[in-house]
Scaffold this active site. Sequence first.
Site, mmCIF file in Angstrom:
data_model
loop_
_atom_site.group_PDB
_atom_site.id
_atom_site.type_symbol
_atom_site.label_atom_id
_atom_site.label_comp_id
_atom_site.label_asym_id
_atom_site.label_seq_id
_atom_site.Cartn_x
_atom_site.Cartn_y
_atom_site.Cartn_z
ATOM 1 N N ALA A 91 -2.610 -10.150 -6.559
ATOM 2 C CA ALA A 91 -1.223 -10.305 -7.012
ATOM 3 C C ALA A 91 -0.575 -8.939 -7.174
ATOM 4 C CB ALA A 91 -1.191 -11.079 -8.319
ATOM 5 N N THR A 140 -7.301 -1.840 -0.711
ATOM 6 C CA THR A 140 -8.352 -1.256 0.126
ATOM 7 C C THR A 140 -8.240 0.262 0.039
ATOM 8 O OG1 THR A 140 -6.808 -1.405 1.962
ATOM 9 C CG2 THR A 140 -8.446 -3.141 1.802
ATOM 10 N N THR A 159 -8.938 4.340 -0.166
ATOM 11 C CA THR A 159 -9.762 5.234 0.647
ATOM 12 C C THR A 159 -11.071 5.483 -0.100
ATOM 13 O OG1 THR A 159 -7.760 6.251 1.498
ATOM 14 C CG2 THR A 159 -9.798 7.485 1.783
ATOM 15 N N GLU A 212 1.341 -6.525 6.898
ATOM 16 C CA GLU A 212 2.584 -6.469 6.143
ATOM 17 C C GLU A 212 3.411 -5.282 6.592
ATOM 18 O OE1 GLU A 212 3.705 -8.856 3.957
ATOM 19 O OE2 GLU A 212 5.246 -7.588 4.790
ATOM 20 N N PHE A 213 4.691 -5.497 6.791
ATOM 21 C CA PHE A 213 5.555 -4.373 7.152
ATOM 22 C C PHE A 213 6.603 -4.091 6.078
ATOM 23 C CE2 PHE A 213 3.984 -5.853 11.313
ATOM 24 C CZ PHE A 213 3.402 -4.676 11.750
ATOM 25 N N LYS A 246 -0.589 -2.288 13.104
ATOM 26 C CA LYS A 246 -0.157 -1.937 11.752
ATOM 27 C C LYS A 246 -0.413 -0.457 11.479
ATOM 28 C CE LYS A 246 0.995 -1.751 7.550
ATOM 29 N NZ LYS A 246 1.111 -2.534 6.363
ATOM 30 N N VAL A 286 10.217 16.301 0.067
ATOM 31 C CA VAL A 286 9.075 17.051 -0.470
ATOM 32 C C VAL A 286 7.751 16.523 0.093
ATOM 33 C CG1 VAL A 286 9.175 15.619 -2.548
ATOM 34 C CG2 VAL A 286 7.960 17.768 -2.647
ATOM 35 N N GLY A 336 4.857 9.767 0.439
ATOM 36 C CA GLY A 336 3.798 9.226 -0.405
ATOM 37 C C GLY A 336 3.660 7.747 -0.126
ATOM 38 N N CYS A 395 0.333 3.500 1.754
ATOM 39 C CA CYS A 395 -0.042 3.172 3.130
ATOM 40 C C CYS A 395 -0.127 4.346 4.107
ATOM 41 C CB CYS A 395 0.926 2.148 3.691
ATOM 42 S SG CYS A 395 0.626 0.524 2.992
HETATM 43 C C1 UDX Z 1 -1.859 -3.093 -0.844
HETATM 44 C C2 UDX Z 1 -2.012 -3.864 0.428
HETATM 45 O O1 UDX Z 1 -2.466 -5.177 0.286
HETATM 46 C C3 UDX Z 1 -2.748 -3.109 1.368
HETATM 47 O O2 UDX Z 1 -2.315 -3.520 2.651
HETATM 48 C C4 UDX Z 1 -2.449 -1.690 1.254
HETATM 49 O O3 UDX Z 1 -3.224 -1.099 2.237
HETATM 50 C C5 UDX Z 1 -2.750 -1.088 -0.107
HETATM 51 O O4 UDX Z 1 -2.675 -1.989 -1.075
HETATM 52 P P1 UDX Z 1 -1.180 -3.840 -3.001
HETATM 53 O O5 UDX Z 1 -0.672 -5.200 -3.164
HETATM 54 O O6 UDX Z 1 -0.190 -2.739 -2.880
HETATM 55 O O7 UDX Z 1 -2.134 -3.874 -1.821
HETATM 56 O O8 UDX Z 1 -2.311 -3.410 -4.026
HETATM 57 P P2 UDX Z 1 -2.406 -3.654 -5.532
HETATM 58 O O9 UDX Z 1 -1.044 -3.635 -6.124
HETATM 59 O O10 UDX Z 1 -3.472 -2.757 -6.006
HETATM 60 O O11 UDX Z 1 -2.913 -5.175 -5.633
HETATM 61 C C6 UDX Z 1 -4.157 -5.637 -5.290
HETATM 62 C C7 UDX Z 1 -4.570 -6.699 -6.310
HETATM 63 O O12 UDX Z 1 -5.791 -7.304 -5.885
HETATM 64 C C8 UDX Z 1 -4.818 -6.158 -7.715
HETATM 65 O O13 UDX Z 1 -3.980 -6.815 -8.631
HETATM 66 C C9 UDX Z 1 -6.294 -6.471 -7.976
HETATM 67 O O14 UDX Z 1 -6.570 -6.823 -9.311
HETATM 68 C C10 UDX Z 1 -6.542 -7.624 -7.041
HETATM 69 N N1 UDX Z 1 -7.949 -7.809 -6.678
HETATM 70 C C11 UDX Z 1 -8.683 -6.780 -6.210
HETATM 71 C C12 UDX Z 1 -8.521 -9.070 -6.796
HETATM 72 O O15 UDX Z 1 -7.875 -10.006 -7.240
HETATM 73 N N2 UDX Z 1 -9.829 -9.241 -6.409
HETATM 74 C C13 UDX Z 1 -10.598 -8.228 -5.972
HETATM 75 O O16 UDX Z 1 -11.784 -8.432 -5.653
HETATM 76 C C14 UDX Z 1 -9.988 -6.951 -5.856
HETATM 77 C C1 UDX Z 2 5.669 1.931 4.446
HETATM 78 C C2 UDX Z 2 6.236 1.276 5.709
HETATM 79 O O1 UDX Z 2 7.608 1.643 5.840
HETATM 80 C C3 UDX Z 2 6.062 -0.220 5.660
HETATM 81 O O2 UDX Z 2 6.508 -0.807 6.866
HETATM 82 C C4 UDX Z 2 4.595 -0.532 5.443
HETATM 83 O O3 UDX Z 2 4.400 -1.925 5.330
HETATM 84 C C5 UDX Z 2 4.075 0.158 4.197
HETATM 85 O O4 UDX Z 2 4.312 1.554 4.289
HETATM 86 P P1 UDX Z 2 6.481 2.275 1.968
HETATM 87 O O5 UDX Z 2 5.287 3.135 1.821
HETATM 88 O O6 UDX Z 2 6.744 1.243 0.941
HETATM 89 O O7 UDX Z 2 6.437 1.503 3.355
HETATM 90 O O8 UDX Z 2 7.771 3.203 1.994
HETATM 91 P P2 UDX Z 2 8.626 3.974 3.094
HETATM 92 O O9 UDX Z 2 10.032 3.638 2.873
HETATM 93 O O10 UDX Z 2 8.106 3.799 4.444
HETATM 94 O O11 UDX Z 2 8.459 5.491 2.623
HETATM 95 C C6 UDX Z 2 7.220 6.157 2.655
HETATM 96 C C7 UDX Z 2 7.390 7.571 2.185
HETATM 97 O O12 UDX Z 2 8.074 8.369 3.149
HETATM 98 C C8 UDX Z 2 8.176 7.727 0.885
HETATM 99 O O13 UDX Z 2 7.568 8.677 0.062
HETATM 100 C C9 UDX Z 2 9.525 8.209 1.358
HETATM 101 O O14 UDX Z 2 10.212 8.931 0.371
HETATM 102 C C10 UDX Z 2 9.155 9.049 2.539
HETATM 103 N N1 UDX Z 2 10.230 9.209 3.528
HETATM 104 C C11 UDX Z 2 10.677 8.136 4.225
HETATM 105 C C12 UDX Z 2 10.780 10.470 3.759
HETATM 106 O O15 UDX Z 2 10.378 11.447 3.143
HETATM 107 N N2 UDX Z 2 11.766 10.594 4.702
HETATM 108 C C13 UDX Z 2 12.237 9.543 5.421
HETATM 109 O O16 UDX Z 2 13.126 9.739 6.261
HETATM 110 C C14 UDX Z 2 11.677 8.267 5.164
#
Ligand code: UDX
Ligand code: UDX
Length: 465
Positions: free
Chosen positions: A12, A94, A96, A163-164, A222, A272, A275, A278
Amino acid sequence: MKKINEICCIGAGYVGGPTMSVIASQCPEINVTVVDINQERIDAWNDADLNRLPIYEPGLKEIVAQSRGRNLFFSTEIDKAIDKAQMIFISVNTPTKTYGKGKGQAADLKYIELCARNIARVAKNDKIVVEKSTLPVRTAQAIKNILQNTGNEVSFEILSNPEFLAEGTAINDLLNADRVLIGGDETPSGQMAKEALSGVYEHWLPKEKILLTNVWSSELSKLVANAFLAQRVSSINSISALCEKTDANVQEVSKAIGFDSRIGPKFLQSSVGFGGSCFQKDILNLVYIARSYGLNEVANYWEQVILINDYQKQRFADNIVTSLYNTVSGKKIIFYGWAFKKDTNDTRESAAIYVADALLEEKAEIVVYDPKVSEKRIYADLDYLNTREPTENRRLLKVVKEPIEATKEAHAIAILTEWDEFKNYDWKCIFHSMLKPAFIFDGRRLLDTEKMNEIGFKYYKIGES
Ligand code: UDX
Ligand code: UDX
């Protein structure tokens, strides 16, 4: 496969929560249950006060309000939800790997594997399992092996459905997706599973936007999509360094090249450094896979995107030190923003963390204000780096809720996140409360150069000399 009317999602978080909320709101006849091992998180999703949902995302609370308790449920009863569901999304994190083989590069798949084993143990009838987490290529195969070797009569179809969505615009990205990618086996049952998932998205998206591929293409796409996006940011950031040495202005360069319809204007905003959970992780995965196949040139090529990003963060921190007469020891530096971008409370891999760490090494006294990030999160981010004792982090860095008052007798302000509210601050009043000369280091190119100079600030903007 008959029509889907019971979905379960494990995890979640930032991905599972918003994605399932949108599916529930668009598909009233489908019951969607989001489960998580974290009780606190589930309680927050169920909080009567929608301002206390565990993640902040514009438009999310309205969508949750619409469906929660009707066909959208949040629970910690994982087995029960798996048992009921025809389709199970895996959306756990997931990270690193921080240990063993592939440390610092490969994704740690232990949570994914735990989920697969849990599903195998509980399932009593056929299921479609959908990987929603971003994963290294070939993970679907691993999940399949675990599921198919459980010995019972249940049959599983594994789909990859990356997911995008970008944080801060997740709801809009989900509702108006550029495309949905569904990878699965090219067998008749694989095809049927893909159609079933496509049917869910067809509730609100035109069929032409739903691309059906094989599993590996979907998984790899992805990683490649994120690598290309991050590469654009590193490309323009590398040019920002050159602009600062010359009289070129990075904004003008971005605009000039972005007008070329082959290049296009998006993702050329110098900053800067990127971050988020992903970009870095996905590129590291790509690098790791390439290297594991002996494709060193390919691996080195993509690794450079990360190296430039690290360089940009370090460069920003170094410039603060140099500008403040080569020492920041004991100097009060205000950080505006900690999140990795605006409109989210997520801080994973945020540039602010690394810039702060570098300045703390120089004994700066940092005061952080971010409208959405908690004090607890900020300290956790710093402690995680393990550069110094947690007590030292708390002594040198303070978190405040009042952005203007904080600037009293400050030497400098650094803008790390592009929150809109920073633009509307009374910068004259801020100038008067700071020590002189008063410095601003704008890592987001947020403020107006002329206006800041006029007020009297020593104003540094990324990508301008
Ligand atoms: C994302 C994306 O799913 C993944 O594609 C991306 O690479 C990094 O993380 P995100 O939803 O942003 O996941 O992560 P997070 O907010 O940490 O949520 C994951 C949830 O899974 C946590 O709430 C955690 O408690 C839960 N979890 C983890 C379980 O319910 N079971 C487990 O065994 C491990
Ligand atoms: C990204 C992808 O856009 C999304 O499709 C994927 O599913 C998850 O990873 P997200 O990490 O949520 O999404 O944010 P994004 O808007 O892509 O920005 C990533 C980072 O790049 C941020 O720190 C943002 O500030 C930075 N960024 C983005 C720049 O510094 N310059 C830009 O022109 C665009």
